[in-house]
Write a protein that holds these residues in place. Structure first.
Motif, PDB file in Angstrom:
ATOM      1  N   ASN A 172     146.935 -47.930 110.878  1.00 49.79           N
ATOM      2  CA  ASN A 172     147.074 -46.792 109.993  1.00 49.79           C
ATOM      3  C   ASN A 172     148.111 -45.861 110.604  1.00 49.79           C
ATOM      4  N   PRO A 173     149.354 -45.947 110.124  1.00 49.34           N
ATOM      5  CA  PRO A 173     150.418 -45.115 110.692  1.00 49.34           C
ATOM      6  C   PRO A 173     150.131 -43.613 110.591  1.00 49.34           C
ATOM      7  N   VAL A 174     149.451 -43.188 109.534  1.00 43.15           N
ATOM      8  CA  VAL A 174     149.156 -41.774 109.348  1.00 43.15           C
ATOM      9  C   VAL A 174     148.253 -41.270 110.471  1.00 43.15           C
ATOM     10  N   LEU A 175     147.316 -42.105 110.900  1.00 46.81           N
ATOM     11  CA  LEU A 175     146.400 -41.726 111.972  1.00 46.81           C
ATOM     12  C   LEU A 175     146.843 -42.241 113.340  1.00 46.81           C
ATOM     13  N   ALA A 176     148.042 -42.819 113.400  1.00 51.75           N
ATOM     14  CA  ALA A 176     148.614 -43.349 114.645  1.00 51.75           C
ATOM     15  C   ALA A 176     147.752 -44.464 115.242  1.00 51.75           C
ATOM     16  N   ARG A 177     147.125 -45.262 114.403  1.00 52.43           N
ATOM     17  CA  ARG A 177     146.332 -46.398 114.880  1.00 52.43           C
ATOM     18  C   ARG A 177     147.168 -47.661 114.789  1.00 52.43           C
ATOM     19  N   LYS A 178     147.267 -48.333 115.931  1.00 49.42           N
ATOM     20  CA  LYS A 178     148.018 -49.582 115.961  1.00 49.42           C
ATOM     21  C   LYS A 178     147.103 -50.772 116.196  1.00 49.42           C
ATOM     22  N   MET A 179     145.992 -50.548 116.856  1.00 44.54           N
ATOM     23  CA  MET A 179     145.058 -51.629 117.153  1.00 44.54           C
ATOM     24  C   MET A 179     143.638 -51.124 116.936  1.00 44.54           C
ATOM     25  N   GLY A 180     142.758 -52.020 116.691  1.00 38.78           N
ATOM     26  CA  GLY A 180     141.356 -51.666 116.516  1.00 38.78           C
ATOM     27  C   GLY A 180     140.715 -52.574 115.492  1.00 38.78           C
ATOM     28  N   ARG A 181     139.412 -52.511 115.413  1.00 39.84           N
ATOM     29  CA  ARG A 181     138.720 -53.356 114.446  1.00 39.84           C
ATOM     30  C   ARG A 181     138.541 -52.606 113.144  1.00 39.84           C
ATOM     31  N   ASP A 182     138.762 -53.323 112.046  1.00 40.52           N
ATOM     32  CA  ASP A 182     138.614 -52.716 110.724  1.00 40.52           C
ATOM     33  C   ASP A 182     137.167 -52.349 110.437  1.00 40.52           C
ATOM     34  N   HIS A 183     137.018 -51.381 109.596  1.00 45.82           N
ATOM     35  CA  HIS A 183     135.712 -50.983 109.084  1.00 45.82           C
ATOM     36  C   HIS A 183     135.681 -51.302 107.595  1.00 45.82           C
ATOM     37  N   HIS A 184     134.629 -51.941 107.175  1.00 42.32           N
ATOM     38  CA  HIS A 184     134.463 -52.260 105.764  1.00 42.32           C
ATOM     39  C   HIS A 184     133.067 -51.851 105.344  1.00 42.32           C
ATOM     40  N   PRO A 185     132.883 -50.569 105.039  1.00 44.78           N
ATOM     41  CA  PRO A 185     131.541 -50.078 104.728  1.00 44.78           C
ATOM     42  C   PRO A 185     131.060 -50.452 103.334  1.00 44.78           C
ATOM     43  N   GLN A 186     131.853 -51.243 102.595  1.00 40.27           N
ATOM     44  CA  GLN A 186     131.422 -51.617 101.252  1.00 40.27           C
ATOM     45  C   GLN A 186     130.250 -52.599 101.275  1.00 40.27           C
ATOM     46  N   ALA A 187     130.054 -53.313 102.367  1.00 40.15           N
ATOM     47  CA  ALA A 187     128.973 -54.295 102.447  1.00 40.15           C
ATOM     48  C   ALA A 187     128.298 -54.190 103.806  1.00 40.15           C
ATOM     49  N   PHE A 188     126.983 -54.303 103.802  1.00 36.43           N
ATOM     50  CA  PHE A 188     126.198 -54.155 105.008  1.00 36.43           C
ATOM     51  C   PHE A 188     124.981 -55.051 104.882  1.00 36.43           C
ATOM     52  N   THR A 189     124.585 -55.679 105.960  1.00 29.63           N
ATOM     53  CA  THR A 189     123.450 -56.598 105.926  1.00 29.63           C
ATOM     54  C   THR A 189     122.338 -56.093 106.827  1.00 29.63           C
ATOM     55  N   ILE A 190     121.126 -56.132 106.309  1.00 28.51           N
ATOM     56  CA  ILE A 190     119.934 -55.846 107.094  1.00 28.51           C
ATOM     57  C   ILE A 190     118.888 -56.875 106.695  1.00 28.51           C
ATOM     58  N   TRP A 191     117.823 -56.977 107.490  1.00 28.25           N
ATOM     59  CA  TRP A 191     116.653 -57.715 107.026  1.00 28.25           C
ATOM     60  C   TRP A 191     115.443 -56.838 107.210  1.00 28.25           C
ATOM     61  N   VAL A 192     114.485 -57.041 106.340  1.00 31.97           N
ATOM     62  CA  VAL A 192     113.243 -56.291 106.379  1.00 31.97           C
ATOM     63  C   VAL A 192     112.084 -57.274 106.308  1.00 31.97           C
ATOM     64  N   ALA A 193     110.943 -56.875 106.836  1.00 26.53           N
ATOM     65  CA  ALA A 193     109.758 -57.731 106.783  1.00 26.53           C
ATOM     66  C   ALA A 193     108.519 -56.857 106.767  1.00 26.53           C
ATOM     67  N   GLY A 194     107.468 -57.389 106.150  1.00 26.82           N
ATOM     68  CA  GLY A 194     106.159 -56.745 106.178  1.00 26.82           C
ATOM     69  C   GLY A 194     106.051 -55.543 105.279  1.00 26.82           C
ATOM     70  N   GLY A 195     104.921 -54.862 105.404  1.00 27.82           N
ATOM     71  CA  GLY A 195     104.701 -53.586 104.757  1.00 27.82           C
ATOM     72  C   GLY A 195     104.846 -53.529 103.258  1.00 27.82           C
ATOM     73  N   GLY A 196     104.760 -54.661 102.571  1.00 27.45           N
ATOM     74  CA  GLY A 196     104.896 -54.670 101.122  1.00 27.45           C
ATOM     75  C   GLY A 196     106.202 -55.243 100.620  1.00 27.45           C
ATOM     76  N   PHE A 197     107.103 -55.633 101.537  1.00 29.95           N
ATOM     77  CA  PHE A 197     108.333 -56.312 101.126  1.00 29.95           C
ATOM     78  C   PHE A 197     108.016 -57.774 100.840  1.00 29.95           C
ATOM     79  N   LYS A 198     108.654 -58.328  99.821  1.00 30.53           N
ATOM     80  CA  LYS A 198     108.462 -59.724  99.452  1.00 30.53           C
ATOM     81  C   LYS A 198     109.056 -60.608 100.552  1.00 30.53           C
ATOM     82  N   PRO A 199     108.286 -61.544 101.073  1.00 27.96           N
ATOM     83  CA  PRO A 199     108.815 -62.405 102.150  1.00 27.96           C
ATOM     84  C   PRO A 199     109.712 -63.520 101.624  1.00 27.96           C
ATOM     85  N   GLY A 200     110.610 -63.972 102.476  1.00 27.26           N
ATOM     86  CA  GLY A 200     111.408 -65.167 102.211  1.00 27.26           C
ATOM     87  C   GLY A 200     112.427 -65.072 101.111  1.00 27.26           C
ATOM     88  N   MET A 201     112.975 -63.923 100.871  1.00 31.09           N
ATOM     89  CA  MET A 201     113.977 -63.799  99.813  1.00 31.09           C
ATOM     90  C   MET A 201     115.256 -63.168 100.332  1.00 31.09           C
TER      91      MET A 201
END
Length: 135
Positions: free
Chosen positions: A45-74
């Motif tokens: 990002n030339p505007v922010l003077a970034r030449k190296m680094g890892r991209d951020h893509h906050p449009q997608a994120f993965t988590i898993w949940v279990a128990g407490g009333g969540f449907k298992p195995g889906m």
């Protein structure tokens, strides 16, 4: 990814199995996530003077949940082949928060506080139950 997941898959599975064996999984919600949308590509990002680094893509994120009333195995939702964008069943964080609060026996729309002339709540002005994940 396979190597990194290998560090946590057995301990996480052991935790779920242990809670289930002790009869505690029905009353316990496990939420497992990591850093959002990080990729191995270079971020420039030339505007922010970034030449190296890892991209951020906050449009997608993965988590898993279990128990407490969540449907298992889906699985709910899907991304494109590189994990950048959601292509199926998007879930907004406010919806996830509303669902967790529901499973804890709380109505998210009633958890408000008044500050500087406005009512605030954890799910802001959004938050709908994700009924597909409820057991």
């Amino acid at each position: 990814m396979k190597t990194q997941a290998g560090f946590t898959d057995k301990p996480a599975a052991a935790l779920v199995k242990d809670l289930k064996a002790r009869g505690l999984l029905d009353d316990t919600i496990l939420i497992w996530g990591g850093e959002f949308g990080r990729t191995p590509m270079v971020e420039t990002n030339p505007v922010l003077a970034r030449k190296m680094g890892r991209d951020h893509h906050p449009q997608a994120f993965t988590i898993w949940v279990a128990g407490g009333g969540f449907k298992p195995g889906m699985t709910l939702g899907a991304t494109d082949d590189v994990g950048f964008h959601i292509v199926e069943d998007p879930v907004h964080p406010h919806d996830l928060q509303a669902t967790i609060l529901h499973l804890l026996g709380l109505e998210h729309k009633k958890l408000t506080y008044h500050h500087e002339g406005r009512d605030f709540r954890l799910t802001d002005v959004g938050g709908e139950l994700i009924t597909k994940v409820l057991a």
